[in-house]
Scaffold this active site. Sequence first.
Site, PDB file in Angstrom:
ATOM      1  N   CYS A 136      32.342  63.321  56.850  1.00 44.95           N
ATOM      2  CA  CYS A 136      33.335  64.404  56.857  1.00 44.95           C
ATOM      3  C   CYS A 136      32.744  65.631  57.550  1.00 44.95           C
ATOM      4  CB  CYS A 136      33.795  64.730  55.444  1.00 44.95           C
ATOM      5  SG  CYS A 136      34.963  63.528  54.743  1.00 44.95           S
ATOM      6  N   HIS A 196      39.091  60.572  54.217  1.00 41.62           N
ATOM      7  CA  HIS A 196      37.923  60.093  53.473  1.00 41.62           C
ATOM      8  C   HIS A 196      38.307  58.979  52.508  1.00 41.62           C
ATOM      9  CE1 HIS A 196      33.974  60.376  51.474  1.00 41.62           C
ATOM     10  NE2 HIS A 196      34.669  59.997  50.412  1.00 41.62           N
ATOM     11  N   HIS A 207      33.176  53.205  56.978  1.00 44.58           N
ATOM     12  CA  HIS A 207      32.863  53.135  58.407  1.00 44.58           C
ATOM     13  C   HIS A 207      32.631  51.693  58.802  1.00 44.58           C
ATOM     14  CE1 HIS A 207      29.065  53.714  56.229  1.00 44.58           C
ATOM     15  NE2 HIS A 207      28.488  52.966  57.159  1.00 44.58           N
ATOM     16  N   CYS A 247      30.223  65.111  52.111  1.00 46.01           N
ATOM     17  CA  CYS A 247      30.159  63.811  52.779  1.00 46.01           C
ATOM     18  C   CYS A 247      29.663  63.990  54.216  1.00 46.01           C
ATOM     19  CB  CYS A 247      31.545  63.164  52.760  1.00 46.01           C
ATOM     20  SG  CYS A 247      31.681  61.735  53.837  1.00 46.01           S
TER      21      CYS A 247
END
Length: 113
Positions: free
Chosen positions: A7, A46, A99, A4
């Site tokens: 991440c 996440h 996000h 990710c």
Amino acid sequence: MENCLFCKILRGEIPSSRVYEDENVYAFRDINPQAPVHVLIIPKAHLTSADEIVADNAALVAAVFTAIPKIAAAEGLTNGYRVITNVGEDGAQSVKHLHFHLLGGKKLPESMA
Ligand code: 5GP
Ligand code: ZN
């Protein structure tokens, strides 16, 4: 999450321009800003998108939204701003880590879609 992008940013494997950080939240400047201020605010945990929010992880979202007024103030957004989260294919979500876009620094268009 190994692959990710956000991440990786959280792990410092990809550089980012940090704007704010606390125990649960990280915020950094969007690499391709759509407004004079364009900050991405993410939970450190996440989640793929807002579609994964449930009662058990809602505290993460509360942490993000608690950070937003602080970030907006620090960015000088005294006249208002916009917060957006894109979800999935129809929402044109390109990075699959939850996000929130914080946009401001100008009068934004009234149309959102
Ligand atoms: P989405 O389209 O998923 O809602 O938003 C993803 C955002 O991440 C886009 O606005 C894009 O410009 C931003 N972005 C993509 N890759 C990077 C990166 O490597 N660094 C930063 N800071 N932003 C990125
Ligand atoms: Zn992630």
